[in-house]
Design a protein around this motif. Structure first.
Motif, PDB file in Angstrom:
ATOM      1  N   LYS A 165     -15.213   2.957   2.389  1.00 19.21           N
ATOM      2  CA  LYS A 165     -14.038   2.226   1.887  1.00 19.21           C
ATOM      3  C   LYS A 165     -14.384   0.802   1.479  1.00 19.21           C
ATOM      4  O   LYS A 165     -15.150   0.118   2.157  1.00 19.21           O
ATOM      5  CB  LYS A 165     -12.934   2.190   2.949  1.00 19.21           C
ATOM      6  N   HIS A 205      -0.240   6.499   9.036  1.00 20.15           N
ATOM      7  CA  HIS A 205       0.362   5.741   7.927  1.00 20.15           C
ATOM      8  C   HIS A 205       1.048   6.681   6.927  1.00 20.15           C
ATOM      9  O   HIS A 205       2.109   6.366   6.403  1.00 20.15           O
ATOM     10  CB  HIS A 205      -0.700   4.877   7.237  1.00 20.15           C
ATOM     11  N   ARG A 249      -8.700   7.929  -2.202  1.00 20.74           N
ATOM     12  CA  ARG A 249      -7.613   7.575  -1.289  1.00 20.74           C
ATOM     13  C   ARG A 249      -7.597   8.515  -0.088  1.00 20.74           C
ATOM     14  O   ARG A 249      -6.561   9.059   0.264  1.00 20.74           O
ATOM     15  CB  ARG A 249      -6.272   7.647  -1.998  1.00 20.74           C
ATOM     16  N   ASN A 283      -9.477   1.475  -3.226  1.00 15.12           N
ATOM     17  CA  ASN A 283      -9.090   0.086  -2.967  1.00 15.12           C
ATOM     18  C   ASN A 283      -9.157  -0.199  -1.471  1.00 15.12           C
ATOM     19  O   ASN A 283      -9.380   0.713  -0.666  1.00 15.12           O
ATOM     20  CB  ASN A 283      -7.706  -0.237  -3.535  1.00 15.12           C
ATOM     21  N   SER A 315      -4.776  -0.983   4.657  1.00 21.04           N
ATOM     22  CA  SER A 315      -5.319   0.353   4.375  1.00 21.04           C
ATOM     23  C   SER A 315      -6.666   0.547   5.070  1.00 21.04           C
ATOM     24  O   SER A 315      -7.049   1.667   5.403  1.00 21.04           O
ATOM     25  CB  SER A 315      -5.425   0.594   2.868  1.00 21.04           C
ATOM     26  N   VAL A 354       0.864  -1.190   0.000  1.00 21.50           N
ATOM     27  CA  VAL A 354       0.000   0.000   0.000  1.00 21.50           C
ATOM     28  C   VAL A 354       0.895   1.234   0.000  1.00 21.50           C
ATOM     29  O   VAL A 354       2.060   1.170   0.386  1.00 21.50           O
ATOM     30  CB  VAL A 354      -0.923   0.076   1.254  1.00 21.50           C
ATOM     31  N   GLY A 355       0.350   2.339  -0.459  1.00 14.22           N
ATOM     32  CA  GLY A 355       1.081   3.600  -0.357  1.00 14.22           C
ATOM     33  C   GLY A 355       1.952   3.951  -1.546  1.00 14.22           C
ATOM     34  O   GLY A 355       2.667   4.960  -1.504  1.00 14.22           O
ATOM     35  N   LYS A 356       1.895   3.162  -2.624  1.00 15.23           N
ATOM     36  CA  LYS A 356       2.758   3.465  -3.777  1.00 15.23           C
ATOM     37  C   LYS A 356       2.374   4.805  -4.411  1.00 15.23           C
ATOM     38  O   LYS A 356       3.212   5.669  -4.630  1.00 15.23           O
ATOM     39  CB  LYS A 356       2.645   2.369  -4.852  1.00 15.23           C
ATOM     40  N   THR A 357       1.090   4.935  -4.757  1.00 17.81           N
ATOM     41  CA  THR A 357       0.675   6.146  -5.475  1.00 17.81           C
ATOM     42  C   THR A 357       0.860   7.381  -4.598  1.00 17.81           C
ATOM     43  O   THR A 357       1.365   8.417  -5.066  1.00 17.81           O
ATOM     44  CB  THR A 357      -0.805   6.031  -5.919  1.00 17.81           C
ATOM     45  N   GLY A 358       0.465   7.283  -3.346  1.00 15.01           N
ATOM     46  CA  GLY A 358       0.600   8.427  -2.433  1.00 15.01           C
ATOM     47  C   GLY A 358       2.060   8.822  -2.261  1.00 15.01           C
ATOM     48  O   GLY A 358       2.409  10.013  -2.272  1.00 15.01           O
ATOM     49  N   GLU A 409     -12.675   6.819   0.363  1.00 13.53           N
ATOM     50  CA  GLU A 409     -11.586   5.822   0.362  1.00 13.53           C
ATOM     51  C   GLU A 409     -11.964   4.677  -0.579  1.00 13.53           C
ATOM     52  O   GLU A 409     -11.640   3.526  -0.314  1.00 13.53           O
ATOM     53  CB  GLU A 409     -11.402   5.278   1.786  1.00 13.53           C
ATOM     54  N   ASN A 412       4.969   7.014   5.623  1.00 11.70           N
ATOM     55  CA  ASN A 412       5.362   7.114   4.201  1.00 11.70           C
ATOM     56  C   ASN A 412       6.241   8.348   3.965  1.00 11.70           C
ATOM     57  O   ASN A 412       7.172   8.321   3.149  1.00 11.70           O
ATOM     58  CB  ASN A 412       4.137   7.221   3.295  1.00 11.70           C
TER      59      ASN A 412
HETATM   60  N1  LIG Z   1       1.764   2.800   4.832  1.00  7.04           N
HETATM   61  C1  LIG Z   1       0.459   2.583   4.717  1.00  7.04           C
HETATM   62  N2  LIG Z   1      -0.178   1.722   5.559  1.00  7.04           N
HETATM   63  C2  LIG Z   1      -1.504   1.494   5.438  1.00  7.04           C
HETATM   64  N3  LIG Z   1      -2.291   2.085   4.527  1.00  7.04           N
HETATM   65  C3  LIG Z   1      -1.710   2.947   3.675  1.00  7.04           C
HETATM   66  C4  LIG Z   1      -0.319   3.242   3.729  1.00  7.04           C
HETATM   67  N4  LIG Z   1      -0.035   4.136   2.755  1.00  7.04           N
HETATM   68  C5  LIG Z   1      -1.186   4.403   2.123  1.00  7.04           C
HETATM   69  N5  LIG Z   1      -2.199   3.689   2.663  1.00  7.04           N
HETATM   70  C6  LIG Z   1      -3.605   3.677   2.237  1.00  7.04           C
HETATM   71  O1  LIG Z   1      -3.752   2.728   1.195  1.00  7.04           O
HETATM   72  C7  LIG Z   1      -4.707   3.152   0.238  1.00  7.04           C
HETATM   73  C8  LIG Z   1      -4.100   3.150  -1.140  1.00  7.04           C
HETATM   74  O2  LIG Z   1      -3.072   4.133  -1.190  1.00  7.04           O
HETATM   75  P1  LIG Z   1      -2.201   4.267  -2.489  1.00  7.04           P
HETATM   76  O3  LIG Z   1      -3.105   4.429  -3.646  1.00  7.04           O
HETATM   77  O4  LIG Z   1      -1.153   5.265  -2.245  1.00  7.04           O
HETATM   78  O5  LIG Z   1      -1.586   2.816  -2.528  1.00  7.04           O
HETATM   79  P2  LIG Z   1      -1.133   1.950  -3.769  1.00  7.04           P
HETATM   80  O6  LIG Z   1      -0.111   1.017  -3.224  1.00  7.04           O
HETATM   81  O7  LIG Z   1      -0.727   2.831  -4.873  1.00  7.04           O
HETATM   82  O8  LIG Z   1      -2.462   1.190  -4.183  1.00  7.04           O
HETATM   83  P3  LIG Z   1      -2.720   0.358  -5.583  1.00  7.04           P
HETATM   84  O9  LIG Z   1      -1.898  -0.858  -5.475  1.00  7.04           O
HETATM   85  O10 LIG Z   1      -4.166   0.051  -5.535  1.00  7.04           O
HETATM   86  O11 LIG Z   1      -2.342   1.251  -6.720  1.00  7.04           O
HETATM   87  C9  LIG Z   1      -5.198   4.524   0.687  1.00  7.04           C
HETATM   88  O12 LIG Z   1      -6.375   4.335   1.401  1.00  7.04           O
HETATM   89  C10 LIG Z   1      -4.068   4.997   1.605  1.00  7.04           C
HETATM   90  O13 LIG Z   1      -4.501   5.887   2.588  1.00  7.04           O
END
Ligand SMILES: Nc1ncnc2c1ncn2[C@@H]1O[C@H](COP(=O)(O)OP(=O)(O)OP(=O)(O)O)[C@@H](O)[C@H]1O
Ligand SMILES: CC(=O)N[C@H]1[C@@H](OP(=O)(O)OP(=O)(O)OC[C@H]2O[C@@H](n3ccc(=O)[nH]c3=O)[C@H](O)[C@@H]2O)O[C@H](CO)[C@@H](O)[C@@H]1O[C@H](C)C(=O)N[C@@H](C)C(=O)N[C@H](CCC(=O)N[C@@H](CCC[C@@H](N)C(=O)O)C(=O)O)C(=O)O
Ligand SMILES: C[C@@H](N)C(=O)N[C@H](C)C(=O)O
Length: 475
Positions: free
Chosen positions: A450, A291, A326, A347, A352, A119-123, A344, A295
């Motif tokens: 969510k 979270h 998100r 996903n 998350s 989780v957290g890639k896009t953010g 939210e 990040n």
């Molecule tokens: N370190 C973390 N721990 C838990 N939840 C997180 C963390 N970072 C982001 N999130 C949450 O996870 C969700 C998805 O965030 P984000 O889009 O940045 O992740 P992602 O890895 O890009 O997702 P995807 O694989 O669907 O593209 C959001 O609800 C965000 O708040």
């Protein structure tokens, strides 16, 4: 960063050289950047015809050329036509990868950062875009362009003269990141965290850690791995990173090189003090949640390793906003008082979901007296799904959620495990939940919605907004 003919990224000659293709076009004819979608293609771009699971992009070549595409990359079986603007190749998917590889090869001075994690890639990618901007031009993936189409396309569209390239790299199965990271060749690879996400496709969370660690295989010599120090799989990830000769930088709350010293968490963001590789920084993060604080440590560690301006990066993070789907929060002032809707819906997985519930729990009672969670199924969790849903009861309790609305078979398990005082309503689908939800909420509520994308929770967010906007002070 949009490109057009006045500011070309490619020429027909370069495309032919990169792909081994054939064209009757002028070698020096200019092409702005590439698109694989005729619906969003801009005049001057090159169109690459991709065969996808639903359609064949070759069916859109003529509309793309009529719409002003500078060229179209097509398979050599494509019927004859505007040969001056066609580049014929053996396989357009291979050509997309070739263009990505060539795009990467001509950018040799920039610092390239790859971001993966459960989780957290896009953010994190968006936070890096913001944090690095004061130090130079940043080219970063659009949206969540993290797969076998999105990554090479982002590379092919990378301008030569940039300071930093930031690439999101995702996977649903083992071996997917391997190919993508070898294309990206990052100098810095971040693993945000490892958690049970897409567990249905893996034997165990350890297998997910191994798949995420594939990102280190593409690291440039002397590269750095930035890894979540607090994650139970840190040592496993670090082991993989060492095998590829990486320097290791941990981030987190304990004994990490990028370490959280203090964080005051609020409903709109956090105030943070951190030690980033020996330098103390105080900053404000403009989006809420513990979270995201964690990040942000990875982001600042990458900024520091990249040799960019750490203080300016930390200051830039004040402007970060949670994105639609998100965590984006909208407060609507209705005639009966304010209501907050937190979206939210993009996903969901156990990590998350817990983070979103904990963030909902940060809302002060004097601003919004009732905390409402609207929860849809977390998908792709395999046999562990029912247990992982039921176990959320503790997080619901910990966040002081007053009432839960649930939909989907799996969330039905959590709903049944809740005390009746917390049960708002349940329905088998999000669609069937809509009217029960919309009628039961009102001013004074903070409502967090969510679920996995496939659980179709976004229409619930829209229905809530429609209802409250109709009752808003300005209506
Ligand atoms: N370190 C973390 N721990 C838990 N939840 C997180 C963390 N970072 C982001 N999130 C949450 O996870 C969700 C998805 O965030 P984000 O889009 O940045 O992740 P992602 O890895 O890009 O997702 P995807 O694989 O669907 O593209 C959001 O609800 C965000 O708040
Ligand atoms: C290939 C493509 O881009 N498809 C997009 C297209 O889909 P559509 O159904 O129309 O067609 P096809 O997929 O069959 O493709 C045919 C091609 O024809 C083009 N075309 C179609 C119609 C038309 O009128 N003109 C055309 O030119 C079309 O563009 C194709 O080239 O449109 C959909 C709607 O916009 C898009 O959603 C679809 O995009 C697909 C899904 C895609 O993957 N696009 C990549 C560029 C991308 O990176 N997109 C990201 C989302 C990435 C993603 O889904 N990642 C994985 C990995 C997650 C990993 C993580 N959880 C982990 O733990 O690591 C995922 O499963 O989530 C984005 O959009 O942000
Ligand atoms: C898009 C799909 N591969 C995905 O990531 N799904 C998860 C389960 C979600 O939407 O939450």
């Amino acid at each position: 960063m949009r490109r057009n003919l006045a500011d070309p990224l490619w020429t027909i000659g370069e495309i032919v050289a990169a792909t081994g293709g054939k064209s009757l076009g002028e070698g020096n004819a200019r092409v702005g950047s590439f698109s694989i979608d005729s619906r969003s293609l801009e005049p001057g771009q090159g169109f690459i015809a991709i065969r996808g699971p639903n359609r064949d992009g070759h069916g859109y070549v003529i509309p793309a050329l009529e719409g002003g595409a500078a060229c179209a990359v097509v398979n050599d079986t494509f019927p004859s036509g505007d040969e001056e603007r066609l580049v014929r190749v053996a396989d357009t998917f291979v050509a997309l990868n070739d263009l990505g590889r060539a795009g990467r090869a001509r950018v040799e001075r920039a610092v390239i950062i790859g971001v993966t994690g459960s989780v957290g890639k896009t953010g994190t990618k968006e936070a890096l875009r913001l944090a690095l901007s004061p130090s130079g031009t940043v080219h970063a993936s659009s949206k969540s362009f993290n797969n076998h189409w999105g990554v090479p396309l982002t590379l092919a569209n990378m301008p030569r003269a940039i300071g930093f390239g930031v690439f999101e790299i995702g996977m649903n199965h083992a071996a997917e990141i391997d190919g993508l990271t070898r294309l990206v060749r990052p100098h810095i690879a971040i693993v945000t965290t490892v958690a049970p996400v897409h567990l249905g496709f893996f034997r165990s969370v350890e297998a997910i850690a191994d798949a995420k660690a594939e990102i280190f295989r593409g690291l440039e010599p002397g590269g750095t791995a930035i890894i979540n120090r607090d994650n139970p799989h840190f040592e496993r990830l670090a082991g993989h990173a060492r095998e590829h000769g990486a320097a290791i930088v941990g981030f987190g709350e304990t004994s990490a090189e990028a370490r959280l010293l203090s964080a005051a968490l609020g409903p709109d963001g956090s105030t943070i003090r951190a030690d980033i590789l020996g330098e103390i920084v105080d900053y404000r993060l403009g989006a809420p949640g513990h979270h995201l604080v964690l990040n942000s440590l990875a982001v600042l560690a990458a900024v520091r390793v990249a040799g960019a301006d750490l203080k300016a990066a930390a200051a830039a993070l004040g402007a970060i906003q949670a994105q639609a789907g998100r965590g984006q929060r909208q407060i609507i002032e209705t005639k009966g008082g304010p209501v907050a809707v937190v979206d939210e819906s993009y996903n969901a997985n156990p990590a998350s979901m817990r983070a979103a519930l904990a963030t909902l729990g940060l809302t002060p009672r004097d601003a919004f007296s009732r905390r409402v969670a609207v929860l849809g199924d977390m998908l792709e969790l395999g046999a562990e799904g029912p247990r992982l849903h039921r176990e959320l009861a503790e997080a619901v309790d910990g966040a002081g959620v007053d009432v839960v609305f649930a939909c989907g078979e799996l969330m039905g398990g959590l709903y049944a495990a809740l005390p009746t005082s917390r049960q708002g309503a349940y329905a088998e689908t999000a669609e069937a939940l809509q009217s029960k939800l919309v009628d039961a909420v009102g001013p004074g509520d903070v409502i967090m919605v969510k679920g996995s994308l496939g659980s179709r929770m976004a229409p619930l967010v829209e229905a809530l907004k429609r209802r409250f906007e109709a009752e808003s002070m300005s209506a």
